[in-house]
Write a protein that holds these residues in place. Structure first.
Motif, PDB file in Angstrom:
ATOM      1  N   TYR A 261       2.767  -7.966  -2.050  1.00 40.80           N
ATOM      2  CA  TYR A 261       3.418  -7.454  -0.844  1.00 40.80           C
ATOM      3  C   TYR A 261       3.088  -8.284   0.395  1.00 40.80           C
ATOM      4  CZ  TYR A 261       5.102  -3.415  -3.381  1.00 40.80           C
ATOM      5  OH  TYR A 261       5.779  -2.592  -4.250  1.00 40.80           O
ATOM      6  N   SER A 262       2.416  -9.412   0.199  1.00 42.41           N
ATOM      7  CA  SER A 262       2.087 -10.339   1.295  1.00 42.41           C
ATOM      8  C   SER A 262       1.376  -9.644   2.453  1.00 42.41           C
ATOM      9  CB  SER A 262       3.360 -11.023   1.813  1.00 42.41           C
ATOM     10  OG  SER A 262       3.986 -11.729   0.784  1.00 42.41           O
ATOM     11  N   MET A 263       0.312  -8.948   2.117  1.00 44.41           N
ATOM     12  CA  MET A 263      -0.477  -8.293   3.154  1.00 44.41           C
ATOM     13  C   MET A 263      -1.953  -8.418   2.807  1.00 44.41           C
ATOM     14  SD  MET A 263       0.336  -4.224   2.447  1.00 44.41           S
ATOM     15  CE  MET A 263       2.068  -4.347   2.774  1.00 44.41           C
ATOM     16  N   SER A 264      -2.789  -8.105   3.760  1.00 48.32           N
ATOM     17  CA  SER A 264      -4.230  -8.200   3.517  1.00 48.32           C
ATOM     18  C   SER A 264      -4.660  -7.138   2.509  1.00 48.32           C
ATOM     19  CB  SER A 264      -5.004  -8.015   4.822  1.00 48.32           C
ATOM     20  OG  SER A 264      -4.909  -6.668   5.256  1.00 48.32           O
ATOM     21  N   LEU A 265      -5.796  -7.370   1.902  1.00 46.94           N
ATOM     22  CA  LEU A 265      -6.331  -6.432   0.928  1.00 46.94           C
ATOM     23  C   LEU A 265      -6.587  -5.071   1.561  1.00 46.94           C
ATOM     24  CD1 LEU A 265      -7.431  -5.860  -1.910  1.00 46.94           C
ATOM     25  CD2 LEU A 265      -9.629  -6.743  -1.133  1.00 46.94           C
ATOM     26  N   SER A 266      -7.205  -5.064   2.732  1.00 41.39           N
ATOM     27  CA  SER A 266      -7.515  -3.785   3.384  1.00 41.39           C
ATOM     28  C   SER A 266      -6.249  -3.030   3.772  1.00 41.39           C
ATOM     29  CB  SER A 266      -8.414  -3.998   4.599  1.00 41.39           C
ATOM     30  OG  SER A 266      -7.773  -4.804   5.561  1.00 41.39           O
ATOM     31  N   LYS A 267      -5.217  -3.750   4.209  1.00 42.51           N
ATOM     32  CA  LYS A 267      -3.954  -3.103   4.579  1.00 42.51           C
ATOM     33  C   LYS A 267      -3.290  -2.487   3.346  1.00 42.51           C
ATOM     34  CE  LYS A 267      -2.030  -2.853   8.032  1.00 42.51           C
ATOM     35  NZ  LYS A 267      -2.036  -1.741   9.014  1.00 42.51           N
ATOM     36  N   PHE A 268      -3.312  -3.214   2.220  1.00 53.41           N
ATOM     37  CA  PHE A 268      -2.712  -2.687   0.993  1.00 53.41           C
ATOM     38  C   PHE A 268      -3.501  -1.482   0.483  1.00 53.41           C
ATOM     39  CE2 PHE A 268      -1.950  -2.435  -3.574  1.00 53.41           C
ATOM     40  CZ  PHE A 268      -0.559  -2.352  -3.576  1.00 53.41           C
ATOM     41  N   GLN A 269      -4.821  -1.540   0.569  1.00 52.99           N
ATOM     42  CA  GLN A 269      -5.641  -0.402   0.147  1.00 52.99           C
ATOM     43  C   GLN A 269      -5.303   0.833   0.968  1.00 52.99           C
ATOM     44  OE1 GLN A 269      -9.494  -2.275   0.640  1.00 52.99           O
ATOM     45  NE2 GLN A 269      -9.819  -2.256  -1.579  1.00 52.99           N
ATOM     46  N   GLN A 270      -5.173   0.667   2.270  1.00 51.38           N
ATOM     47  CA  GLN A 270      -4.845   1.802   3.129  1.00 51.38           C
ATOM     48  C   GLN A 270      -3.438   2.320   2.836  1.00 51.38           C
ATOM     49  OE1 GLN A 270      -7.154   3.330   5.221  1.00 51.38           O
ATOM     50  NE2 GLN A 270      -5.573   4.885   5.011  1.00 51.38           N
ATOM     51  N   LEU A 271      -2.505   1.419   2.618  1.00 52.31           N
ATOM     52  CA  LEU A 271      -1.137   1.806   2.282  1.00 52.31           C
ATOM     53  C   LEU A 271      -1.112   2.620   0.989  1.00 52.31           C
ATOM     54  CD1 LEU A 271       1.961   1.322   2.953  1.00 52.31           C
ATOM     55  CD2 LEU A 271       1.815  -0.524   1.293  1.00 52.31           C
ATOM     56  N   ALA A 272      -1.840   2.155  -0.021  1.00 52.19           N
ATOM     57  CA  ALA A 272      -1.893   2.848  -1.309  1.00 52.19           C
ATOM     58  C   ALA A 272      -2.498   4.239  -1.159  1.00 52.19           C
ATOM     59  CB  ALA A 272      -2.686   2.020  -2.308  1.00 52.19           C
ATOM     60  N   LYS A 273      -3.533   4.340  -0.349  1.00 47.46           N
ATOM     61  CA  LYS A 273      -4.165   5.650  -0.123  1.00 47.46           C
ATOM     62  C   LYS A 273      -3.239   6.577   0.651  1.00 47.46           C
ATOM     63  CE  LYS A 273      -8.801   3.794  -0.434  1.00 47.46           C
ATOM     64  NZ  LYS A 273     -10.009   3.384   0.284  1.00 47.46           N
ATOM     65  N   ASP A 274      -2.595   6.052   1.688  1.00 48.21           N
ATOM     66  CA  ASP A 274      -1.665   6.867   2.474  1.00 48.21           C
ATOM     67  C   ASP A 274      -0.494   7.355   1.626  1.00 48.21           C
ATOM     68  OD1 ASP A 274      -3.293   6.439   4.669  1.00 48.21           O
ATOM     69  OD2 ASP A 274      -1.969   4.934   5.584  1.00 48.21           O
ATOM     70  N   ALA A 275      -0.054   6.514   0.697  1.00 42.84           N
ATOM     71  CA  ALA A 275       1.072   6.868  -0.175  1.00 42.84           C
ATOM     72  C   ALA A 275       0.634   7.745  -1.345  1.00 42.84           C
ATOM     73  CB  ALA A 275       1.718   5.592  -0.717  1.00 42.84           C
ATOM     74  N   GLN A 276      -0.661   7.931  -1.487  1.00 50.26           N
ATOM     75  CA  GLN A 276      -1.238   8.678  -2.609  1.00 50.26           C
ATOM     76  C   GLN A 276      -0.767   8.089  -3.937  1.00 50.26           C
ATOM     77  OE1 GLN A 276      -0.322  12.816  -1.845  1.00 50.26           O
ATOM     78  NE2 GLN A 276      -1.847  12.932  -0.230  1.00 50.26           N
ATOM     79  N   ALA A 277      -0.882   6.769  -4.036  1.00 49.84           N
ATOM     80  CA  ALA A 277      -0.401   6.024  -5.200  1.00 49.84           C
ATOM     81  C   ALA A 277      -1.531   5.495  -6.069  1.00 49.84           C
ATOM     82  CB  ALA A 277       0.473   4.868  -4.719  1.00 49.84           C
ATOM     83  N   CYS A 278      -2.766   5.988  -5.856  1.00 46.21           N
ATOM     84  CA  CYS A 278      -3.926   5.457  -6.571  1.00 46.21           C
ATOM     85  C   CYS A 278      -4.264   6.288  -7.801  1.00 46.21           C
ATOM     86  CB  CYS A 278      -5.138   5.436  -5.643  1.00 46.21           C
ATOM     87  SG  CYS A 278      -4.897   4.463  -4.161  1.00 46.21           S
ATOM     88  N   TYR A 279      -4.670   5.583  -8.835  1.00 46.70           N
ATOM     89  CA  TYR A 279      -5.132   6.203 -10.079  1.00 46.70           C
ATOM     90  C   TYR A 279      -6.496   5.604 -10.390  1.00 46.70           C
ATOM     91  CZ  TYR A 279      -0.301   7.667 -10.808  1.00 46.70           C
ATOM     92  OH  TYR A 279       0.930   8.239 -10.670  1.00 46.70           O
ATOM     93  N   LYS A 280      -7.503   6.444 -10.571  1.00 48.60           N
ATOM     94  CA  LYS A 280      -8.849   5.945 -10.842  1.00 48.60           C
ATOM     95  C   LYS A 280      -9.196   6.210 -12.299  1.00 48.60           C
ATOM     96  CE  LYS A 280     -13.466   5.687  -9.076  1.00 48.60           C
ATOM     97  NZ  LYS A 280     -14.411   6.089  -8.077  1.00 48.60           N
ATOM     98  N   VAL A 281      -9.543   5.135 -13.007  1.00 49.34           N
ATOM     99  CA  VAL A 281      -9.969   5.201 -14.393  1.00 49.34           C
ATOM    100  C   VAL A 281     -11.367   4.595 -14.435  1.00 49.34           C
ATOM    101  CG1 VAL A 281      -9.445   4.535 -16.760  1.00 49.34           C
ATOM    102  CG2 VAL A 281      -7.578   4.875 -15.123  1.00 49.34           C
TER     103      VAL A 281
END
Length: 67
Positions: A20-40
């Motif tokens: 997505y051509s963005m920084s790691l921290s920005k993508f992490q925040q985006l994923a958390k805001d979107a509730q798109a994370c899965y932890k295994v």
């Protein structure tokens, strides 16, 4: 973007940030805001379908913005 990458549904943070051509921290925040994370165990995967849907909520439809 390579075809293989486009077909992926789940990615790690670093790969998603690159896609997505963005920084790691920005993508992490985006994923958390979107509730798109899965932890295994210690691994976190991000669902790109959810990210794409979430990003659409930021679509600018104001015509004046594009002038």
């Amino acid at each position: 973007m390579q075809k293989k990458m486009k077909d992926k549904r789940f990615v790690r943070y670093a790969e998603g940030a690159e896609m997505y051509s963005m920084s790691l921290s920005k993508f992490q925040q985006l994923a958390k805001d979107a509730q798109a994370c899965y932890k295994v165990n210690q691994l976190v995967l991000v669902n790109l379908d959810i990210i794409d849907e979430y990003l659409e909520t930021f679509h600018i439809v104001d015509v004046d913005f594009y002038k």
